[in-house]
Design an enzyme around this catalytic site. Structure first.
Site, PDB file in Angstrom:
ATOM      1  N   CYS B  37       7.785   0.396   2.748  1.00  0.00           N
ATOM      2  CA  CYS B  37       6.804   0.522   1.592  1.00  0.00           C
ATOM      3  C   CYS B  37       7.424  -0.442   0.320  1.00  0.00           C
ATOM      4  O   CYS B  37       6.818  -0.324  -0.663  1.00  0.00           O
ATOM      5  CB  CYS B  37       6.548   2.070   1.226  1.00  0.00           C
ATOM      6  SG  CYS B  37       6.112   3.093   2.560  1.00  0.00           S
ATOM      7  N   CYS B  62      11.468  -1.513  -6.532  1.00  0.00           N
ATOM      8  CA  CYS B  62      11.043  -2.201  -7.874  1.00  0.00           C
ATOM      9  C   CYS B  62      11.745  -1.736  -9.013  1.00  0.00           C
ATOM     10  O   CYS B  62      12.447  -0.765  -9.058  1.00  0.00           O
ATOM     11  CB  CYS B  62       9.689  -2.293  -7.817  1.00  0.00           C
ATOM     12  SG  CYS B  62       8.885  -0.847  -8.287  1.00  0.00           S
ATOM     13  N   CYS B 106       3.990   5.288  -5.726  1.00  0.00           N
ATOM     14  CA  CYS B 106       5.183   4.870  -4.750  1.00  0.00           C
ATOM     15  C   CYS B 106       6.649   4.388  -5.250  1.00  0.00           C
ATOM     16  O   CYS B 106       7.505   4.710  -4.597  1.00  0.00           O
ATOM     17  CB  CYS B 106       4.772   3.423  -4.184  1.00  0.00           C
ATOM     18  SG  CYS B 106       4.980   1.993  -5.276  1.00  0.00           S
TER      19      CYS B 106
END
Lengths: 384, 146
Positions: B37, B62, B106
């Site tokens: 993911c 990220c 996420c």
């Protein structure tokens, strides 16, 4: 500190010569090309001059083959929906490569909802379309086949001539999205056997807000927008005179300067690839040789692309792109990277660099050092 | 005006993350997310007098994932375990002056990783049963964006 911009595939500065040429169409020669008075006629001439220059860039047989649109996305939509819908009586099959731009894929998926049969043709690990599958899937009722000239994320150039041969032997019309390739490598719609070709203004240092579709007269289209009769009724809207005139001038300059510029960039790009691949677990994405001359794309294991982009920007003032899911609006990893067979966790570590006219060899060592430090920094944070 | 990109605070934590690293022989360890993911976080804690005495993290992900990890360790450090358990994803996002909407799920797993580490410690000292230390609901989900 002055930055290093390496994201020419997503936006380009307008060439100052283009701006100088086209500025008058915002302020002085601002007419509506549909008006019959002298101011309108001057505007009409400017549009026709731009049409001629764009036709020359891609060697279209006649300027009237060029339809100006507002963007490449719009040209792709017009080409695909317009052709498929107009020719639905002849067949309802459409094909595209699995690595097409999202504006091609989504237009095709929309057709699919309307009862068309869509097949996405796979590519190999370098991004080259599988010609055997393409040939197998093509039939007389395949009205539109869409394969891009080259891919913007991995730089791979497709064998358009062979594809066009195949499409014309077994199916009907070939649409080619040439946005990534235009102004970088020569495109000749006649030699390549292309029926519909999409290009955009900003991808050759022209202003944003103009695109164009080359349409071979044998292809009958229906418009995707309805309105007045501009652009032969295929793209009604008052012409964006400034952007269209600018696109024409950008096309003229691209035709003149492209070969020299690509020859200048190729060795710079090669040394960039060479330097980056010295980094541990760094890999090139796309084809090693059959690729656009300004394009260098990579993936790094154990780190994530958005973090690469942000670190390069914040720490080194170098702008790059990524196909990582985290940087996209949908949070889906790039369909291109998945199509070349990367696993999700590999696709997350992508970095795309595209060079342009303001890059030079002297920057390469600076870039390579920055990438190396970025990768090192993020790997130190990573549990993988 | 809608916020463009990440807040200054997110960028500051992303560029200068606090409490990065590993604790050898931690009292508690939590790991959440999935590299498939694009986000994976692990948190290590040392406990003293029922408080988080030391905390370290490592994150693959990220910009917001890294900033969130850094922030949650800063918020938890020195706190009694019961209080640290009450830190929510929203608290972390608020402390970072907000996250872009698509990052709220996420890339906002810091609180989950922290809770997992605390529960891991509680299992070790017999305060809770292993089955009570199961990862929190959303951790097991696929890479959804909701």
């Amino acid at each position: 500190m002055c930055g290093i911009y390496l994201d020419y595939q997503s936006a380009m500065p307008v060439d100052t010569r283009v701006l100088e040429f086209a500025e008058r169409y915002l302020t002085k020669e601002f007419g509506n090309p549909s008006a019959l008075h002298s101011v309108g006629l001057a505007a009409k001439s400017a549009v026709e001059e731009a049409r001629r220059k764009v036709a020359e860039l891609i060697n279209a047989p006649d300027p009237s083959n060029i339809i100006f649109t507002g963007s490449a996305t719009e040209a792709n939509n017009l080409a695909i929906r317009g052709t498929a819908q107009r020719n639905a009586a002849k067949g309802k099959k459409v094909l595209a490569s699995a690595i097409e731009h999202i504006s091609v894929i989504n237009a095709m998926k929309d057709l699919q909802k309307g009862g068309f049969q869509l097949t996405l043709v796979p590519v190999d690990s370098a991004g080259i379309i599988d010609l055997a599958v393409l040939e197998n899937q093509l039939s007389k009722d395949t009205t539109v086949t869409s394969v891009m000239y080259a891919n913007s994320e991995i730089g791979t150039i497709e064998p358009i001539k062979e594809i066009s041969q195949m499409v014309h032997d077994k199916g009907m019309f070939l649409h080619v999205d040439a946005v990534a390739a235009q102004g970088r490598i020569p495109i000749d719609v006649q030699k390549d056997g292309i029926d519909l070709l999409t290009i955009s203004s900003n991808d050759m240092y022209g202003p944003q807000g103009a695109g164009a579709l080359y349409v071979n007269p044998k292809v009958k289209l229906q418009p995707t927008l309805l309105g007045g009769g501009q652009e032969k009724g295929l793209r009604p809207s008052t012409e964006n005179l400034f952007a269209i005139a600018g696109m024409g001038e950008a096309a003229r300059l691209a035709k003149l300067e492209m070969d020299q510029e690509s020859d200048r960039l190729r060795p710079i790009r090669d040394s960039l690839i060479k330097e980056i691949l010295k980094i541990d677990e760094a890999y090139l994405t796309g084809h090693t040789t059959i690729r656009l001359p300004h394009h260098a794309s990579f993936r790094f294991s154990r780190i994530e692309g958005e973090s690469i982009l942000l670190t390069m920007d914040a720490m080194f003032n170098i702008q790059v792109s990524t196909g990582s899911a985290c940087s996209s609006r949908t949070l889906e990893p790039s369909h291109v990277l998945l199509a070349i067979g990367l696993k999700h966790e590999q696709a997350h570590g992508s970095m795309v660099t595209t060079l342009g006219k303001y890059n030079n060899q002297g920057e390469i060592s600076v870039i390579a050092k920055a990438v190396s430090q970025t990768v090192q920094r993020l790997r130190a944070l990573s549990p993988l | 005006m809608a916020q463009v990109g990440y807040s200054k605070k997110v960028m500051e934590h992303f560029m200068n993350p606090r409490n990065v690293g590993v604790i050898e022989n931690p009292d508690g360890y939590g790991k959440v997310g999935n590299p498939v993911c694009g986000d994976l976080m692990e948190i290590f804690i040392k406990v003293k007098d029922d408080k988080i005495d030391d905390i370290k993290f490592r994150t693959f992900g990220c910009g917001s994932a890294i900033a969130v990890s850094s922030m949650v360790t800063e918020m938890a450090k020195g706190k009694p375990l019961d209080e640290a358990m009450k830190i929510t994803r929203k608290d972390v996002a608020d402390e970072l002056e907000g996250l872009p909407p698509q990052k709220m799920h996420c890339s906002n797993l810091g609180a989950d990783a922290l809770h997992a580490a605390i529960k891991n410690y509680w299992v070790k000292i017999g305060k809770i049963k292993p089955e009570e230390a199961k990862p929190e609901g959303e951790e097991g989900e696929a890479c959804s964006t909701e």
